[in-house]
Design a protein around this motif. Sequence first.
Motif: not given
Length: 559
Positions: A242, A251-252, A262, A265, A350
């Motif tokens: 983060s 993220d994935h 997904v 956190s 990314l």
Amino acid sequence: MDQRDSAGPKLEFESALTHFVERAEEMVNSQARMRDLIRINNELTSNLDLTNVLRRIVEIGKELLNARYAAMGVIGDERRLEQFIHVGMEPEVYEQIDHLPEGKGLLGALIDDPQPVRLETIASDARSSGFPAFHPPMESFLGVPIRVREEVYGNLYLTDSLNGAFSSDDEELAEALAATAGIAIENARLFDDSSYRARWSSALAQITSRLLTDDEGDHLQVIVDEVRGLADADLVSVALVSEGGGEIVVDHASGVGAEELVGRSFSLADSFAGDALSDGEPRLVDEQKRFESHGFTDEALLGNSMVIPFGPSDNRVGILAVTRTSGRLPFSGRDLDLGVSFASHIRLALDRAESQRARRRVALLEDRGRIARDLHDHVIQRLFATGLSMQGTAAIVSDEAAGQIAAQIDELDAAIAQIRQSIFAMRRDPESTSVSLRARILEIVDRVSGQMANKPRVTFSGPVDLMASGTLTDDIAAVVTEALANVVRHAHATKAEIAVIAASGQVSIEVTDNGVGPGDSPRLSGLDNLRARAENQGGTFAIHQASGGGTRLAWSVPT
């Protein structure tokens, strides 16, 4: 001749003949076993599927040594049994047993001291720790180590000889079988490793080609799906650090619980991910560890796992977590090495994704800029011309008609102001971080608009961005946020209008809605903070009944 004298040589002859017959039977049996061993040697060394090889070794051992039960224990890390392959036990009996052997007692003694062990009765040996509930009784025992080069790969266990007990010949035959098994296992492992690396290399080449040539698509999801298949994993996830640096956000993901995972956190403090990110080293995580205490839930790391950091060497931006469900075989160093090669491509994926977003953002802004120019150069100019023409007409008509024309001119001015505001909104980059007051208010309105039937209408009058700066900008943003929150939660309104006016040394905010109105006792519990903000700036704050129904909030401070 004495009868006893004639009987003596006959008994000696019969005894010798019996001995020769027994020796001949032993030689025949030995030759049969040798032929069996040669046949088994050919069968095992020609089979290159490791799983099949291990199973066949156990089946052949049971057959060759005439045992009721046979098993192989494959030794893993920390000298524990990683696999236990067994034959001879009925499925319903196996299902009743609480757990398979873990490498303790007599089996553990073979692991600690890899030498052949032959017993007439298992219970007579002090190292025996007994059997769990529902386990079938076993008497005789024969165990030999299986070596692959200088490494003890595992042990072959045989129990309950159908001949009553295992002989020294059985022990020699078991050792010969173990030697053949070691060669077969080594060949199968080499072939498996070669095939495994070839699959990863081929997939890696395809991913590289796709990243370099294909500008569309979710490349990161392709990588995650590919790794899950190649590593025979149950869950693969990519988590990014983060902005604050204290957490990672998934993220994935692909596999078990991926949809729920997904967006979640997890804290980096005292976690496997935090450790991997801090030293930049990939690691294997044993399923015996307590993941919950390290910031992960069962969905994030289910069992034996690989945790691989990725990103520039001076800035680890995330981790690749590859996981198998509890009870499955752990990952090896080979898996980790190949996982690292894929993780290095995640950073590129990314970057490509960010490049795609940037191109789409530029295209959107260019399109909005074209529309904004058309509105400014054509629509607003025509409206201005129409207003001027109407003002000229108002000067030559009756007072009543002039009043009606003036009202329409005011509507045109309001429309021009709204169009100008729309032009400003279209030229604003929605993904940029702007500190101007106009931009902040529009961002607040964008967040709230999804909770209302109609998007709130915003108008700006005067040099708003010039007159509002510093703490005043924060106060105005808080006023708009709180006012819209009350419109959504309490007013049950379908429409809301926000007017921001900068004139005569003051900045004023008016928020009007068509809801239920403030009533006799306005709910000020959530608005007391706005009154305090106004008073701190030397201004005023009030809530009134709107002229057409609903609520009108007025907040004004000097600049």
